[in-house]
Design an enzyme around this catalytic site. Sequence first.
Site, PDB file in Angstrom:
ATOM      1  N   GLU A 212       2.483   4.705 -16.774  1.00 44.70           N
ATOM      2  CA  GLU A 212       1.134   4.953 -16.253  1.00 44.70           C
ATOM      3  C   GLU A 212       1.143   6.384 -15.733  1.00 44.70           C
ATOM      4  O   GLU A 212       1.632   6.641 -14.626  1.00 44.70           O
ATOM      5  CB  GLU A 212       0.819   3.958 -15.130  1.00 44.70           C
ATOM      6  CG  GLU A 212       0.700   2.512 -15.591  1.00 44.70           C
ATOM      7  CD  GLU A 212      -0.634   2.227 -16.268  1.00 44.70           C
ATOM      8  OE1 GLU A 212      -1.616   2.926 -15.968  1.00 44.70           O
ATOM      9  OE2 GLU A 212      -0.677   1.304 -17.097  1.00 44.70           O
ATOM     10  N   CYS A 246      -5.477   9.274  -9.679  1.00 43.14           N
ATOM     11  CA  CYS A 246      -5.098   9.619 -11.064  1.00 43.14           C
ATOM     12  C   CYS A 246      -6.289   9.642 -12.001  1.00 43.14           C
ATOM     13  O   CYS A 246      -6.284  10.387 -12.971  1.00 43.14           O
ATOM     14  CB  CYS A 246      -4.054   8.636 -11.566  1.00 43.14           C
ATOM     15  SG  CYS A 246      -4.587   6.934 -11.481  1.00 43.14           S
TER      16      CYS A 246
HETATM   17  P1  NAD Z   1       6.136  11.725  -9.624  1.00 40.40           P
HETATM   18  O1  NAD Z   1       6.273  11.578 -11.092  1.00 40.40           O
HETATM   19  O2  NAD Z   1       6.612  12.971  -8.991  1.00 40.40           O
HETATM   20  O3  NAD Z   1       6.900  10.529  -8.865  1.00 40.40           O
HETATM   21  C1  NAD Z   1       6.737   9.165  -9.218  1.00 40.40           C
HETATM   22  C2  NAD Z   1       8.037   8.407  -8.913  1.00 40.40           C
HETATM   23  O4  NAD Z   1       9.076   8.947  -9.710  1.00 40.40           O
HETATM   24  C3  NAD Z   1       8.481   8.477  -7.468  1.00 40.40           C
HETATM   25  O5  NAD Z   1       8.881   7.188  -7.053  1.00 40.40           O
HETATM   26  C4  NAD Z   1       9.663   9.434  -7.501  1.00 40.40           C
HETATM   27  O6  NAD Z   1      10.665   9.089  -6.578  1.00 40.40           O
HETATM   28  C5  NAD Z   1      10.199   9.288  -8.904  1.00 40.40           C
HETATM   29  N1  NAD Z   1      10.763  10.529  -9.433  1.00 40.40           N
HETATM   30  C6  NAD Z   1      10.390  11.806  -9.165  1.00 40.40           C
HETATM   31  N2  NAD Z   1      11.144  12.680  -9.846  1.00 40.40           N
HETATM   32  C7  NAD Z   1      12.025  11.955 -10.568  1.00 40.40           C
HETATM   33  C8  NAD Z   1      13.083  12.283 -11.463  1.00 40.40           C
HETATM   34  N3  NAD Z   1      13.370  13.528 -11.753  1.00 40.40           N
HETATM   35  N4  NAD Z   1      13.784  11.274 -12.024  1.00 40.40           N
HETATM   36  C9  NAD Z   1      13.489   9.997 -11.747  1.00 40.40           C
HETATM   37  N5  NAD Z   1      12.517   9.633 -10.891  1.00 40.40           N
HETATM   38  C10 NAD Z   1      11.790  10.577 -10.307  1.00 40.40           C
HETATM   39  O7  NAD Z   1       4.584  11.468  -9.326  1.00 40.40           O
HETATM   40  P2  NAD Z   1       3.833  11.593  -7.942  1.00 40.40           P
HETATM   41  O8  NAD Z   1       3.748  13.023  -7.562  1.00 40.40           O
HETATM   42  O9  NAD Z   1       4.365  10.608  -6.980  1.00 40.40           O
HETATM   43  O10 NAD Z   1       2.366  11.068  -8.359  1.00 40.40           O
HETATM   44  C11 NAD Z   1       1.386  11.883  -8.896  1.00 40.40           C
HETATM   45  C12 NAD Z   1       1.231  11.700 -10.387  1.00 40.40           C
HETATM   46  O11 NAD Z   1       1.134  10.335 -10.724  1.00 40.40           O
HETATM   47  C13 NAD Z   1      -0.014  12.350 -10.933  1.00 40.40           C
HETATM   48  O12 NAD Z   1       0.276  12.993 -12.151  1.00 40.40           O
HETATM   49  C14 NAD Z   1      -0.941  11.180 -11.173  1.00 40.40           C
HETATM   50  O13 NAD Z   1      -1.925  11.399 -12.153  1.00 40.40           O
HETATM   51  C15 NAD Z   1       0.009  10.115 -11.565  1.00 40.40           C
HETATM   52  N6  NAD Z   1      -0.551   8.819 -11.284  1.00 40.40           N
HETATM   53  C16 NAD Z   1      -0.863   7.984 -12.313  1.00 40.40           C
HETATM   54  C17 NAD Z   1      -1.428   6.755 -12.049  1.00 40.40           C
HETATM   55  C18 NAD Z   1      -1.787   5.794 -13.138  1.00 40.40           C
HETATM   56  O14 NAD Z   1      -2.086   4.653 -12.807  1.00 40.40           O
HETATM   57  N7  NAD Z   1      -1.771   6.166 -14.405  1.00 40.40           N
HETATM   58  C19 NAD Z   1      -1.667   6.381 -10.742  1.00 40.40           C
HETATM   59  C20 NAD Z   1      -1.341   7.256  -9.725  1.00 40.40           C
HETATM   60  C21 NAD Z   1      -0.771   8.470  -9.995  1.00 40.40           C
END
Ligand code: NAD
Length: 460
Positions: A212, A246
């Site tokens: 997602e 998002c």
């Molecule tokens: P992110 O990708 O930075 O982090 C998401 C998760 O991944 C966190 O739990 C984090 O600990 C983990 N993570 C971060 N870096 C990682 C790595 N290198 N390896 C493994 N795991 C890692 O996202 P965010 O900043 O928390 O959220 C914002 C993003 O999420 C935006 O792009 C937004 O559009 C998207 N989003 C999508 C939805 C959806 O339903 N499609 C909903 C909310 C947010």
Amino acid sequence: MTPDAIAGLLQRQRTTFHSGATRSVAARRALLDLLDAAIRRHEAALFAALKQDLGKSDFEAYTTEVGLVYKEIKHARKRLARWSRPRRARTDLHNLPGSSRLYPEPYGVCLIIAPWNYPVQLLLSPLVGAIAAGNTAVVKPSEVAAATAAALQAMFDDCFDPALVAAVCGDAEFTSRLLDEPCDKIFFTGSVPVGRIVMEKAARRLTPVTLELGGKSPVIVDHSANLGYTARKIVWGKYLNAGQTCVAPDYLLVEGADRAAELVALMRTTITEFYGTDPLAAEEGSRIINGRHFQRLTAMLGDGDTSILGGRRDAARCRIEPTIIFPADPAHPSMTDEIFGPILPVIPRDSFDDCIAFARERPKPLAAYLFSESRANRARFLSEVSCGGGGINSVVLHVASTHLPFGGVGPSGLGSYHGKASFDAFTHWKGFLQQSSRFELKIAYPGREPSVSAVRKLMG
Ligand code: NAD
């Protein structure tokens, strides 16, 4: 948590899964009830944490976080027995006599990784699907919404047997190690770059994934749109949670420069109506999650840019007032990546064709929206703009439906969930043909083959 402890936890859950403890409809219902009760018991702590991390009011915490999870639980609980039943399928002529069925099979041990922007809902809604489908689950809240992660961890520690459902907390490095461990399904919500990492890791073991992700969700406003209504809908959807949604409208494409100016004027009046003349002064109100994101957003605004309408900020409280960029140049820094903040570029276009072409030239977004009273334009938009989902004369609300699968397409995601789609996201539907040993059609065996023309008739 050490790598050994992570491996131990997953192994414990695998043993529980194989014991069958999660498989009966009664067991699944009991776990859903437990989740519902756990959230209610810890609701006050979750609300306080959401206020601390994101400045969310109790109203927002209920309507956009826990309320949606309660709704998902209720929906799944009621339909669980029906969803879990094997489904009949037709049987081909050449397989007769026999009967065909689809059997729903839970994947096993599932890993659910959540982001920080709706840190409760985006962790717990997928969990509803995982439990309803009969899996065990390890959930990993976002470390960026630290207070909420701690409140969630406390809730799971207090209410759940970790052999069934467990929360683990940690940063990117920790999550990366978690992803190195074998599991049966990964459900990831977050950014596109991290989604790519997750998929690469999953590919090594060919673990099924749901991704997602995000992206730049466009809104097209055509010549026929009701501008007053459009302004209110967009201002609500864009500035909810300080734009950190998002599926928030990322940018606007408006047919006609005059109409764009009129819409911008209406949106500015609406912002004053909704948030007052000095939104930064308000006691309550969503804030930017942290200093890093605050810096990222303020860099987008630059200094002395006359197209910035609003743009005042309070660094100490990580707040930026609802801001519009008009007229926005398609090359403006805000048009490079997903904005994920309270900044809205408005780009006037000459025609509806231009609007459609602009949206189509960019990566397929998580959501796309159209404001229009024209039946012909609505039909064109639906057939010509590819996106995860979206709305016509509506923004964001499709996400709150238990009847619409929610997810992206291509770079905005893979797979979907909510309602029945959540059950399916955590289920493998296995197809089985059952035949009887009392009747044997021998024509397929070597030496007994009929002519090709006879087989052609049989196989169709
Ligand atoms: P992110 O990708 O930075 O982090 C998401 C998760 O991944 C966190 O739990 C984090 O600990 C983990 N993570 C971060 N870096 C990682 C790595 N290198 N390896 C493994 N795991 C890692 O996202 P965010 O900043 O928390 O959220 C914002 C993003 O999420 C935006 O792009 C937004 O559009 C998207 N989003 C999508 C939805 C959806 O339903 N499609 C909903 C909310 C947010």
